[in-house]
Design a protein around this motif. Structure first.
Motif, short mmCIF file in Angstrom:
data_model
loop_
_atom_site.label_atom_id
_atom_site.label_comp_id
_atom_site.label_asym_id
_atom_site.label_seq_id
_atom_site.Cartn_x
_atom_site.Cartn_y
_atom_site.Cartn_z
N PHE A 147 1.08 7.43 -6.44
CA PHE A 147 -0.02 8.34 -6.79
C PHE A 147 0.26 9.76 -6.30
O PHE A 147 -0.07 10.74 -6.98
CB PHE A 147 -1.35 7.82 -6.23
N GLY A 206 -1.79 5.84 -12.82
CA GLY A 206 -2.24 4.48 -12.57
C GLY A 206 -1.13 3.62 -12.01
O GLY A 206 0.04 4.00 -12.02
N ILE A 256 -8.16 7.54 -13.30
CA ILE A 256 -7.03 7.06 -12.52
C ILE A 256 -7.22 5.56 -12.30
O ILE A 256 -8.27 5.12 -11.81
CB ILE A 256 -6.95 7.77 -11.15
N TYR A 277 -6.39 -1.47 -3.37
CA TYR A 277 -5.69 -0.25 -2.96
C TYR A 277 -6.60 0.62 -2.09
O TYR A 277 -7.76 0.83 -2.42
CB TYR A 277 -5.25 0.54 -4.19
N ASP A 278 -6.05 1.12 -0.98
CA ASP A 278 -6.80 1.98 -0.07
C ASP A 278 -6.17 3.37 -0.06
O ASP A 278 -5.16 3.58 0.61
CB ASP A 278 -6.81 1.39 1.33
N PRO A 279 -6.75 4.32 -0.80
CA PRO A 279 -6.16 5.67 -0.86
C PRO A 279 -6.29 6.45 0.45
O PRO A 279 -5.68 7.51 0.60
CB PRO A 279 -6.96 6.34 -1.98
N GLU A 319 -6.58 2.64 -10.26
CA GLU A 319 -6.14 2.14 -8.96
C GLU A 319 -6.29 0.62 -8.93
O GLU A 319 -7.34 0.10 -9.30
CB GLU A 319 -6.96 2.77 -7.84
N MET A 324 2.30 2.08 -3.47
CA MET A 324 1.24 2.54 -4.37
C MET A 324 0.81 3.96 -4.00
O MET A 324 0.61 4.82 -4.87
CB MET A 324 0.05 1.58 -4.32
N ARG A 325 0.70 4.23 -2.70
CA ARG A 325 0.26 5.56 -2.27
C ARG A 325 1.28 6.62 -2.68
O ARG A 325 0.91 7.70 -3.16
CB ARG A 325 0.06 5.55 -0.75
N GLN A 345 0.81 -1.21 0.00
CA GLN A 345 0.00 0.00 0.00
C GLN A 345 0.85 1.26 0.00
O GLN A 345 0.53 2.25 -0.67
CB GLN A 345 -0.93 0.00 1.23
#
Length: 217
Positions: A98, A104, A127, A133-135, A129, A94-95, A91
């Motif tokens: 972004f 993406g 976008i 995924y937890d933004p 995701e 990925m965070r 996570q």
């Protein structure tokens, strides 16, 4: 999405480049595809082909230096949609991707249908995701959280100057590369130091290296 996309696939593994090519070639209409095997080749190809719509970018190929490569490309090609392709699916990575402006994230474990769907989503202005995924999560490293916040206040030209500083270039060399005066570069360097809350070029490079250390295996 009716016009033909031009996609640059940048990955140092020929097999994965081939897998990405095969996946996106299944889209209708089939996109035009270019390839690069390292950061500098990707940068050169993007600069020579300004009609490229999307960059599928491997985070760990030679020359990337972790997330600093993403930040550099985002600054140099602000109109180019960048989709990160990575084997690191945590996570936090990925965070940060972004937060640094990627459009993406495609995990390398994704199937062809998932890859095509992500590319289609970004091509339509969205976008992409990845599943799971937890933004809403928070950055756990307070130093990196502060750094990301400060980096986002830099102008694209200041980001380019900072990356060139990290490569060890002198002000006159940066001025030559960017086609501006040395006085202009000195002003950019001063602004960068102020925004990063550091006192020297060396400290700025040390701060930036925190992103380089995020490079996944």
């Amino acid at each position: 999405m009716t016009s033909v996309l031009t996609i640059l696939i940048a990955d140092d593994h020929p097999l994965f480049r081939g897998a990405l090519r095969q996946a996106v070639s299944g889209m209708q209409p089939a996109p035009q595809i270019l390839e690069a095997g390292d950061f500098e080749s990707a940068r050169k190809t993007a600069s020579e082909n300004l009609d490229i719509d999307m960059l599928l970018l491997d985070l760990s190929m030679p020359g990337m230096n972790g997330l600093t490569g993403l930040m550099s490309l985002r600054a140099e090609f602000p109109g180019l949609a960048i989709v990160v392709c990575s084997a690191s699916e945590d996570q936090q990575t990925m965070r940060r991707v972004f937060e640094l402006g990627a459009s993406g994230f495609i995990p390398k474990s994704s199937g062809a249908d998932q890859i095509r769907e992500a590319v289609r989503e970004v091509a339509e202005g969205g976008i992409a995701e990845p599943e799971g995924y937890d933004p809403r999560g928070a950055e756990t490293d307070t130093d990196v959280r502060d750094l990301l916040s400060r980096l986002q206040t830099l102008t694209p030209q200041q980001v380019r100057v900072l990356n060139m500083l990290s490569e060890g270039l002198l002000n006159k060399q940066i001025a030559y590369e960017l086609g501006v005066s040395e006085a202009t570069i000195k002003a950019h360097v001063s602004a960068v130091l102020l925004k990063l809350n550091v006192d020297s070029r060396t400290q700025a490079v040390i701060q930036l290296s925190k992103l380089g250390q995020l490079q996944p295996v």
